[in-house]
Motif scaffolding. Structure first.
Motif, PDB file in Angstrom:
ATOM      1  N   PRO A 130       0.819  -1.222   0.000  1.00 30.08           N
ATOM      2  CA  PRO A 130       0.000   0.000   0.000  1.00 30.08           C
ATOM      3  C   PRO A 130       0.849   1.266   0.000  1.00 30.08           C
ATOM      4  O   PRO A 130       0.474   2.266  -0.632  1.00 30.08           O
ATOM      5  CB  PRO A 130      -0.824  -0.123   1.284  1.00 30.08           C
ATOM      6  CG  PRO A 130      -0.096  -1.092   2.140  1.00 30.08           C
ATOM      7  CD  PRO A 130       0.570  -2.049   1.202  1.00 30.08           C
ATOM      8  N   LEU A 131       2.007   1.233   0.671  1.00 30.32           N
ATOM      9  CA  LEU A 131       2.877   2.407   0.668  1.00 30.32           C
ATOM     10  C   LEU A 131       3.416   2.672  -0.734  1.00 30.32           C
ATOM     11  O   LEU A 131       3.439   3.825  -1.197  1.00 30.32           O
ATOM     12  CB  LEU A 131       4.033   2.201   1.647  1.00 30.32           C
ATOM     13  CG  LEU A 131       5.086   3.327   1.678  1.00 30.32           C
ATOM     14  CD1 LEU A 131       4.453   4.653   2.062  1.00 30.32           C
ATOM     15  CD2 LEU A 131       6.215   2.965   2.640  1.00 30.32           C
ATOM     16  N   SER A 132       3.830   1.614  -1.422  1.00 30.77           N
ATOM     17  CA  SER A 132       4.386   1.794  -2.767  1.00 30.77           C
ATOM     18  C   SER A 132       3.340   2.361  -3.724  1.00 30.77           C
ATOM     19  O   SER A 132       3.650   3.227  -4.552  1.00 30.77           O
ATOM     20  CB  SER A 132       4.931   0.467  -3.301  1.00 30.77           C
ATOM     21  OG  SER A 132       3.893  -0.455  -3.559  1.00 30.77           O
ATOM     22  N   VAL A 133       2.097   1.883  -3.630  1.00 27.36           N
ATOM     23  CA  VAL A 133       1.044   2.376  -4.520  1.00 27.36           C
ATOM     24  C   VAL A 133       0.666   3.814  -4.170  1.00 27.36           C
ATOM     25  O   VAL A 133       0.390   4.632  -5.055  1.00 27.36           O
ATOM     26  CB  VAL A 133      -0.193   1.458  -4.458  1.00 27.36           C
ATOM     27  CG1 VAL A 133      -1.286   1.996  -5.365  1.00 27.36           C
ATOM     28  CG2 VAL A 133       0.176   0.048  -4.876  1.00 27.36           C
ATOM     29  N   THR A 134       0.676   4.141  -2.893  1.00 26.58           N
ATOM     30  CA  THR A 134       0.365   5.514  -2.475  1.00 26.58           C
ATOM     31  C   THR A 134       1.406   6.489  -3.017  1.00 26.58           C
ATOM     32  O   THR A 134       1.059   7.575  -3.525  1.00 26.58           O
ATOM     33  CB  THR A 134       0.304   5.607  -0.939  1.00 26.58           C
ATOM     34  OG1 THR A 134      -0.703   4.699  -0.455  1.00 26.58           O
ATOM     35  CG2 THR A 134      -0.051   7.020  -0.498  1.00 26.58           C
ATOM     36  N   LEU A 135       2.676   6.128  -2.946  1.00 29.85           N
ATOM     37  CA  LEU A 135       3.730   6.977  -3.502  1.00 29.85           C
ATOM     38  C   LEU A 135       3.629   7.052  -5.023  1.00 29.85           C
ATOM     39  O   LEU A 135       3.955   8.081  -5.632  1.00 29.85           O
ATOM     40  CB  LEU A 135       5.103   6.442  -3.105  1.00 29.85           C
ATOM     41  CG  LEU A 135       5.472   6.577  -1.625  1.00 29.85           C
ATOM     42  CD1 LEU A 135       6.742   5.793  -1.326  1.00 29.85           C
ATOM     43  CD2 LEU A 135       5.651   8.043  -1.243  1.00 29.85           C
ATOM     44  N   TYR A 136       3.182   5.981  -5.630  1.00 28.93           N
ATOM     45  CA  TYR A 136       3.072   5.893  -7.085  1.00 28.93           C
ATOM     46  C   TYR A 136       1.927   6.742  -7.627  1.00 28.93           C
ATOM     47  O   TYR A 136       2.083   7.461  -8.623  1.00 28.93           O
ATOM     48  CB  TYR A 136       2.864   4.429  -7.474  1.00 28.93           C
ATOM     49  CG  TYR A 136       2.418   4.180  -8.889  1.00 28.93           C
ATOM     50  CD1 TYR A 136       3.338   4.126  -9.926  1.00 28.93           C
ATOM     51  CD2 TYR A 136       1.073   3.976  -9.189  1.00 28.93           C
ATOM     52  CE1 TYR A 136       2.924   3.886 -11.227  1.00 28.93           C
ATOM     53  CE2 TYR A 136       0.654   3.731 -10.483  1.00 28.93           C
ATOM     54  CZ  TYR A 136       1.585   3.684 -11.498  1.00 28.93           C
ATOM     55  OH  TYR A 136       1.167   3.452 -12.789  1.00 28.93           O
ATOM     56  N   ALA A 137       0.771   6.682  -6.972  1.00 37.02           N
ATOM     57  CA  ALA A 137      -0.450   7.211  -7.577  1.00 37.02           C
ATOM     58  C   ALA A 137      -0.967   8.506  -6.963  1.00 37.02           C
ATOM     59  O   ALA A 137      -1.781   9.190  -7.583  1.00 37.02           O
ATOM     60  CB  ALA A 137      -1.550   6.152  -7.503  1.00 37.02           C
ATOM     61  N   THR A 138      -0.548   8.859  -5.774  1.00 37.22           N
ATOM     62  CA  THR A 138      -1.074  10.044  -5.099  1.00 37.22           C
ATOM     63  C   THR A 138       0.028  11.096  -4.936  1.00 37.22           C
ATOM     64  O   THR A 138       1.213  10.789  -5.103  1.00 37.22           O
ATOM     65  CB  THR A 138      -1.628   9.680  -3.707  1.00 37.22           C
ATOM     66  OG1 THR A 138      -0.532   9.449  -2.798  1.00 37.22           O
ATOM     67  CG2 THR A 138      -2.491   8.430  -3.769  1.00 37.22           C
ATOM     68  N   PRO A 139      -0.328  12.330  -4.594  1.00 41.50           N
ATOM     69  CA  PRO A 139       0.683  13.391  -4.449  1.00 41.50           C
ATOM     70  C   PRO A 139       1.532  13.296  -3.184  1.00 41.50           C
ATOM     71  O   PRO A 139       2.249  14.246  -2.850  1.00 41.50           O
ATOM     72  CB  PRO A 139      -0.166  14.678  -4.432  1.00 41.50           C
ATOM     73  CG  PRO A 139      -1.508  14.306  -4.927  1.00 41.50           C
ATOM     74  CD  PRO A 139      -1.703  12.881  -4.535  1.00 41.50           C
ATOM     75  N   LEU A 140       1.490  12.178  -2.468  1.00 39.64           N
ATOM     76  CA  LEU A 140       2.226  12.055  -1.215  1.00 39.64           C
ATOM     77  C   LEU A 140       3.719  12.310  -1.402  1.00 39.64           C
ATOM     78  O   LEU A 140       4.357  12.973  -0.569  1.00 39.64           O
ATOM     79  CB  LEU A 140       2.006  10.662  -0.610  1.00 39.64           C
ATOM     80  CG  LEU A 140       2.766  10.376   0.692  1.00 39.64           C
ATOM     81  CD1 LEU A 140       2.321  11.327   1.805  1.00 39.64           C
ATOM     82  CD2 LEU A 140       2.567   8.914   1.120  1.00 39.64           C
ATOM     83  N   PHE A 141       4.286  11.794  -2.475  1.00 37.34           N
ATOM     84  CA  PHE A 141       5.723  11.965  -2.714  1.00 37.34           C
ATOM     85  C   PHE A 141       6.078  13.446  -2.815  1.00 37.34           C
ATOM     86  O   PHE A 141       7.063  13.905  -2.208  1.00 37.34           O
ATOM     87  CB  PHE A 141       6.139  11.235  -3.995  1.00 37.34           C
ATOM     88  CG  PHE A 141       7.576  11.456  -4.382  1.00 37.34           C
ATOM     89  CD1 PHE A 141       8.600  10.925  -3.618  1.00 37.34           C
ATOM     90  CD2 PHE A 141       7.906  12.193  -5.511  1.00 37.34           C
ATOM     91  CE1 PHE A 141       9.933  11.123  -3.970  1.00 37.34           C
ATOM     92  CE2 PHE A 141       9.230  12.395  -5.870  1.00 37.34           C
ATOM     93  CZ  PHE A 141      10.236  11.864  -5.100  1.00 37.34           C
ATOM     94  N   GLY A 142       5.274  14.201  -3.549  1.00 40.57           N
ATOM     95  CA  GLY A 142       5.533  15.638  -3.677  1.00 40.57           C
ATOM     96  C   GLY A 142       5.408  16.374  -2.356  1.00 40.57           C
ATOM     97  O   GLY A 142       6.174  17.303  -2.075  1.00 40.57           O
TER      98      GLY A 142
END
Length: 310
Positions: A130-142
């Motif tokens: 779930p963490l990898s997909v959240t970083l992949y698909a949502t603005p969390l990384f930014g």
């Protein structure tokens, strides 16, 4: 039928897939069912090779984990895109609160199964998805980087999302090995690499259907950077490389001979790539359900290989 020539090898593809089959798969894919079924099928090969048996708890845990990851990915697009760019899957998931609840329940049940049947080590790997997909698909990384790298999501990094996604599908096979326990390192290494190559083909192909959306959003995928023709040639070559890896593993006695039955899956993937390219260059949208269904075929063909071998 079409004829495709690949360095020194001529393959005759299967006939174009019937519209009713594609439509049925697309309907299932809109609700996020095809990829989880593929995950359950693929991870089942690990215990089948290692112990001679499949593990229903592992298959169910993988199904639930991938289903929850699918929902994280696609729910992030609900309401974000113009109607013309929104996919049919995004529209299907318009009831956000309902599908968020389903995704959360699916992941918690997957974690419960993992803890009870496999233990803490497998559960720690399960946390990665779930963490990898959240970083992949949502603005969390930014948000975490405060825009330092200029990208909001991992999928915005040029050409990165296919390798990134394939790596975590490979990790799913490692999770399966840890879940089962006692799996020999060469089995783990083979399935990680084999899945990584197979999923690069899957993920890049799936960008055909998102070509217009990616162009509109400025997302640089392999398809937008290389163009459909060069991408298609590359995908066919990677598909052959994955089958070559399988043959080498069998020749080295790392894998049982019955696993060569997966060669039929590679023929299927070759046909899907060719059909998808033809549809794309003619202005259509090939979808991705047919390609996603390739993983669903892994377990049935492996069992067929065992039956024929006996």
């Amino acid at each position: 039928m079409s004829i495709y020539t690949i360095p020194q090898i001529t393959l005759q593809t299967m006939p174009r897939f019937r519209p009713d089959l594609s439509g049925w798969l697309d309907a299932a894919a809109n609700f996020g069912l095809v990829m989880p079924l593929g995950a359950a099928s693929a991870v089942s090969l690990v215990p089948l090779v290692a112990t001679g048996q499949v593990s229903p708890p592992l298959a169910l845990a993988a199904f639930l984990c991938v289903y929850s990851s699918y929902l994280i990915d696609h729910l992030s697009d609900v309401g974000r895109l113009d109607a013309g760019l929104a996919s049919s899957r995004t529209k299907t998931l318009a009831r956000i609160s309902l599908f968020r609840g389903l995704g959360l329940c699916a992941y918690l049940l997957s974690m419960w199964l993992t803890l009870n049947c496999a233990g803490l080590n497998a559960a720690m790997i399960l946390l990665c998805f779930p963490l990898s997909v959240t970083l992949y698909a949502t603005p969390l990384f930014g948000r975490l980087t405060r825009g330092l790298f200029g990208y909001r999501r991992f999928k915005d990094i040029p050409g990165f999302k296919s390798i990134y996604t394939a790596f975590f599908w490979g990790l799913l096979m490692v999770y399966a090995a840890v879940f089962v326990g006692g799996t020999e390192p060469h089995i783990v290494g083979f399935f990680f690499t084999y899945m990584l190559l197979s999923d690069v083909v899957n993920t890049v192909f799936c960008d055909y259907k998102d070509l217009e959306r990616d162009r509109a959003e400025g997302v640089l995928t392999w398809v937008t950077m290389l163009g459909p023709a060069r991408t298609t040639r590359l995908l066919k070559q990677i598909n052959i490389a994955a089958f070559g890896l399988l043959m080498l593993a069998v020749a080295a006695h790392w894998m049982p001979h019955w696993l060569l039955a997966l060669g039929a899956v590679h023929l299927y993937v070759h046909a899907v790539i060719g059909q998808g390219h033809a549809i794309t260059v003619n202005g259509g949208n090939p979808g991705d359900a047919l390609m996603d269904a390739a993983l669903v075929l892994w377990l049935p063909f492996a069992l067929l290989g065992i039956f024929i071998g006996q």
